[in-house]
Design a protein around this motif. Structure first.
Motif, mmCIF file in Angstrom:
data_model
loop_
_atom_site.group_PDB
_atom_site.id
_atom_site.type_symbol
_atom_site.label_atom_id
_atom_site.label_comp_id
_atom_site.label_asym_id
_atom_site.label_seq_id
_atom_site.Cartn_x
_atom_site.Cartn_y
_atom_site.Cartn_z
ATOM 1 N N HIS A 1 0.773 -1.333 -0.138
ATOM 2 C CA HIS A 1 0.016 -0.061 0.181
ATOM 3 C C HIS A 1 0.909 1.404 0.070
ATOM 4 C CE1 HIS A 1 0.797 -0.092 4.276
ATOM 5 N NE2 HIS A 1 0.372 -1.248 4.239
ATOM 6 N N ASN A 2 2.123 1.056 0.555
ATOM 7 C CA ASN A 2 2.980 2.504 0.647
ATOM 8 C C ASN A 2 2.303 3.485 1.150
ATOM 9 O OD1 ASN A 2 4.893 0.738 -0.885
ATOM 10 N ND2 ASN A 2 3.938 1.350 -2.903
ATOM 11 N N LEU A 3 1.803 3.346 2.391
ATOM 12 C CA LEU A 3 1.142 4.529 3.033
ATOM 13 C C LEU A 3 2.214 5.436 3.785
ATOM 14 C CD1 LEU A 3 -2.165 3.085 4.287
ATOM 15 C CD2 LEU A 3 -1.782 4.453 2.075
ATOM 16 N N HIS A 4 2.051 6.401 4.096
ATOM 17 C CA HIS A 4 3.131 7.280 4.845
ATOM 18 C C HIS A 4 2.621 6.968 6.334
ATOM 19 C CE1 HIS A 4 5.612 9.731 1.762
ATOM 20 N NE2 HIS A 4 4.371 9.285 1.165
ATOM 21 N N GLU A 5 3.654 6.369 7.001
ATOM 22 C CA GLU A 5 3.084 5.931 8.614
ATOM 23 C C GLU A 5 2.896 7.091 9.336
ATOM 24 O OE1 GLU A 5 2.218 2.736 9.479
ATOM 25 O OE2 GLU A 5 2.704 2.014 7.517
ATOM 26 N N SER A 6 3.429 8.241 9.053
ATOM 27 C CA SER A 6 3.269 9.474 10.156
ATOM 28 C C SER A 6 1.896 10.295 9.650
ATOM 29 C CB SER A 6 4.238 10.227 10.123
ATOM 30 O OG SER A 6 4.639 11.055 8.657
ATOM 31 N N LEU A 7 1.256 9.847 8.574
ATOM 32 C CA LEU A 7 -0.005 10.498 8.123
ATOM 33 C C LEU A 7 -1.270 9.738 8.196
ATOM 34 C CD1 LEU A 7 1.259 11.887 4.716
ATOM 35 C CD2 LEU A 7 1.294 13.065 7.027
ATOM 36 N N THR A 8 -2.291 10.255 8.683
ATOM 37 C CA THR A 8 -3.764 9.748 8.918
ATOM 38 C C THR A 8 -4.405 9.320 7.473
ATOM 39 O OG1 THR A 8 -5.035 11.884 8.295
ATOM 40 C CG2 THR A 8 -4.153 11.275 10.842
ATOM 41 N N ALA A 9 -5.289 8.531 7.502
ATOM 42 C CA ALA A 9 -5.968 8.013 6.195
ATOM 43 C C ALA A 9 -6.285 9.159 5.523
ATOM 44 C CB ALA A 9 -7.143 7.140 6.599
ATOM 45 N N THR A 10 -6.839 10.214 5.916
ATOM 46 C CA THR A 10 -7.287 11.487 5.207
ATOM 47 C C THR A 10 -6.124 12.011 4.595
ATOM 48 O OG1 THR A 10 -9.345 11.924 6.430
ATOM 49 C CG2 THR A 10 -8.355 13.740 5.067
ATOM 50 N N GLN A 11 -5.147 12.315 5.131
ATOM 51 C CA GLN A 11 -3.750 12.906 4.783
ATOM 52 C C GLN A 11 -2.987 12.018 3.885
ATOM 53 O OE1 GLN A 11 -1.796 13.221 8.696
ATOM 54 N NE2 GLN A 11 -2.525 15.364 8.823
ATOM 55 N N ASN A 12 -3.122 10.758 3.905
ATOM 56 C CA ASN A 12 -2.419 9.968 2.646
ATOM 57 C C ASN A 12 -3.192 9.964 1.668
ATOM 58 O OD1 ASN A 12 -0.181 7.765 3.335
ATOM 59 N ND2 ASN A 12 -1.043 7.938 5.310
ATOM 60 N N VAL A 13 -4.538 10.338 1.735
ATOM 61 C CA VAL A 13 -5.244 10.496 0.433
ATOM 62 C C VAL A 13 -5.137 11.628 -0.098
ATOM 63 C CG1 VAL A 13 -7.706 10.490 -0.635
ATOM 64 C CG2 VAL A 13 -7.192 8.792 1.226
#
Length: 233
Positions: A99-111
């Protein structure tokens, strides 16, 4: 219908690809000739090592074209500059199994990161769009959660939302439903189908998931870097 509407979203002609050099050089793709119609949803199938992901990365401007032609949204990729690749990537949505999400960002911030690459300056409207698509994917109660507090399936749905929030012209997805249950997987693919029907979004999915095959317009099977079947549904 205009010429632009008739034009295929993606065309490959005599596409070959290799890995390594010298005696270690291995051919990964052999003479791939395909057209992907605008608004279509195509599944690429085949065993591991068959060339599916390699083809996806070539189409997505993530690898340089070595031999043959790839036309993406009317632009020839062979011999194109990095600037052309960057401009075209901004018109694509990528969904990967990791998924390569940024771990320090919330779901909203990642989107929201899916909108920032397009220079969206209206933060309020961007947040509304992010919350809307997360809600469509069943994550209305996880908007402010960090990835560490999400399940694997929830992380994958955030990654899907990030890819789709900017309304890309083409979506390229590598095993997008592997971490999802049947209902969530169908929701994602149904959303992609709807985007094709309403906005002309073209989707190419690499998958081993038999649960979503019936939802495709077309299934292409690769083996050992060659197309062995091309079936319209």
């Amino acid at each position: 219908m205009t010429n632009t509407a008739k034009q295929a979203a993606i065309t490959t002609k005599h596409l070959n690809h290799f890995f390594g050099s010298g005696d270690a050089r291995i051919q990964a793709l052999f003479d791939i000739n395909l057209e992907f119609a605008r608004g279509s949803l195509t599944i690429l199938m085949g065993p591991s090592g068959s060339g599916k992901t390699t083809l996806l990365t070539l189409i997505g401007c993530l690898r340089e074209i070595e031999e043959g032609s790839v036309r993406l949204l009317g632009h020839e990729l062979y011999g194109s500059s990095e600037a052309v690749f960057v401009a075209l990537r901004r018109r694509l949505g990528f969904i990967f199994q990791a998924h390569n999400l940024h771990e320090s960002l919330t779901a909203t911030q990642n989107v929201l990161m899916g909108l920032q690459v397009h220079g969206s300056g209206d933060r309020a409207k961007a947040c509304i769009a992010a919350h809307h698509i997360l809600g469509l994917l069943g994550l209305s109660d996880r908007l402010d959660y960090l990835p560490s507090n999400l399940s694997g399936g929830q992380k994958q749905r955030v990654a899907v939302a990030r890819a789709l929030v900017s309304n890309p012209e083409i979506v390229l997805a590598d095993e997008p439903t592997a971490a999802l249950d049947k209902v969530s997987g169908h929701t994602v693919v149904e959303m992609l189908k709807a985007l094709g029907q309403t906005r002309g979004t073209t989707t190419v999915i690499v998958t081993h998931d038999p649960r979503i095959l019936e939802m495709a317009d077309r299934i292409i099977t690769l083996e050992d870097g060659r197309i062995v079947a091309d079936d319209l549904q």
